[in-house]
Design an enzyme around this catalytic site. Structure first.
Site, short mmCIF file in Angstrom:
data_model
loop_
_atom_site.label_atom_id
_atom_site.label_comp_id
_atom_site.label_asym_id
_atom_site.label_seq_id
_atom_site.Cartn_x
_atom_site.Cartn_y
_atom_site.Cartn_z
N CYS A 272 1.86 1.31 -1.20
CA CYS A 272 0.81 2.12 -0.59
C CYS A 272 -0.48 2.01 -1.39
CB CYS A 272 1.26 3.58 -0.51
SG CYS A 272 -0.01 4.65 0.16
N CYS B 1 -2.50 5.26 -1.75
CA CYS B 1 -1.88 6.25 -2.64
C CYS B 1 -2.09 5.86 -4.11
CB CYS B 1 -0.37 6.35 -2.42
SG CYS B 1 0.15 6.42 -0.72
N ASP B 2 -1.93 4.59 -4.43
CA ASP B 2 -1.83 4.16 -5.83
C ASP B 2 -2.99 3.32 -6.32
OD1 ASP B 2 0.63 5.44 -5.84
OD2 ASP B 2 1.72 3.62 -5.25
#
Ligand code: NAP
Length: 303
Positions: free
Chosen positions: A133, A136-137
């Site tokens: 992701c 997200c990261d």
């Protein structure tokens, strides 16, 4: 046992759209979700191809959809569904925490989960440089060099997003043709800090505690080289996860629920909507369309 007219499994775009249609037909909808609402699209930074909305983030889109469904009276409960019993006009939906729900009809809208590369070290380095992701990261790798693997919309969108956060992005793809929308690929080609590594596969992930490099093998001549990156974002598509429903639906050889555009499965009163079913085009718009079709069919079935 709590009873709902329609129990919907999955709070992604298909499931939440179905919930809106069920509630608006004056029927009660319970949505059971194993993780968090939104499904795959929640991690997309910018949706540009949903009709009527020029730009929206996946998070905003999903949150609005969630609010729309719940404000209409749909109930969303977080539980993993482990099986469905078909007793004709009564269905029983079982969950991992032991709670069961009674329903007149069931809509399976489980979507799909990220496909792993299936190479050594991949799982142990998740959270240490291996990610599925980018939104997200990505921030953890601000200013660093990273790699994205895949040639679909997700990989190309992830690479574009990461190009704005990281120093350099390698886009590794096993062919030289992309599944992603041509316009997005062209835009990516115009970015100075993106390097395309085509006809190449990821054959090893290097690093002890954290990722320090990714070995790629050129498919045309078999040569290998290591890209010095701090992260590998795997974006090589999805796999369905419908084993829990084998008792009431047929699954194809890849694990998708066998159902046509009418969303009907082999069991009357059990419907399949969105990416979890056999279909040609898995898009946000088609997931929403399926949600409407399956809910309308479920409401007609209840009559
Ligand atoms: P996808 O379209 O299935 O693409 C997966 C990519 O990964 C393909 O390029 C494939 O290569 C490659 N791949 C598959 N298995 C591989 C392996 N074992 N090793 C290396 N490469 C592998 O997946 P996606 O990009 O996640 O998209 C899924 C669906 O969601 C698609 O329908 C997509 O259009 C949709 N989506 C839409 C949007 C949007 O509309 N904004 C955003 C994201 C996703 P090959 O091409 O060689 O098969």
């Amino acid at each position: 046992m709590d009873r709902y007219d329609v129990v919907i499994v999955g709070a992604g775009t298909a499931g939440l759209t179905a919930a809106i249609y069920v509630q608006r037909a004056n029927r009660s909808a319970l949505v059971l979700e194993a993780k968090s609402y939104g499904g795959q699209i929640i991690n997309t930074p910018d949706i540009e191809n949903y009709p009527g909305i020029k730009h929206v983030s996946g998070f905003d889109f999903s949150t609005t959809l969630y609010e729309q469904a719940t404000e209409l009276g749909a109930k969303v409960t977080y539980a993993e569904v482990t099986g469905v019993d078909d007793e004709g006009s009564r269905k029983v939906v079982h969950t991992a925490d032991g709670t069961a729900y009674e329903a007149g009809a069931v809509i399976i809208a489980t979507g799909a989960r990220n496909r792993p590369l299936g190479i050594a070290r991949e799982q142990e380095l998740v959270g240490r440089g291996v990610s599925y992701c980018a939104t997200c990261d990505g921030m953890f790798f601000r200013g660093k060099d990273v790699a994205v693997n895949g040639g679909g919309n997700t990989a190309v969108e992830d690479a574009a997003y990461l190009a704005g956060v990281c120093n350099k992005v390698y886009l590794i793809h096993r062919r030289d043709q992309f599944r992603a929308d041509a316009a997005d690929v062209e835009r990516l080609r115009g970015m100075d800090n993106v390097e395309f590594v085509l006809n190449a596969t990821v054959t090893a992930i290097e690093g002890d505690e954290f990722v320090t490099g990714v070995q790629v093998t050129d498919k045309t001549d078999g040569s290998t080289r290591t890209l010095p990156v701090s992260a590998l974002f795997v974006a090589i598509g999805q796999v369905p996860d419908n084993v829990a429903f084998r008792g009431v639906v047929d699954l194809d050889e890849k694990g998708y629920v066998v159902a046509g555009e009418d969303c009907l499965t082999r069991t009357p009163g059990v419907f399949a909507a969105g990416d979890c079913r056999t279909k040609g085009v898995r898009q946000l718009a088609t997931a929403a369309g399926d949600g409407a079709v399956a809910a309308s069919a479920a409401v007609a079935y209840l009559r």
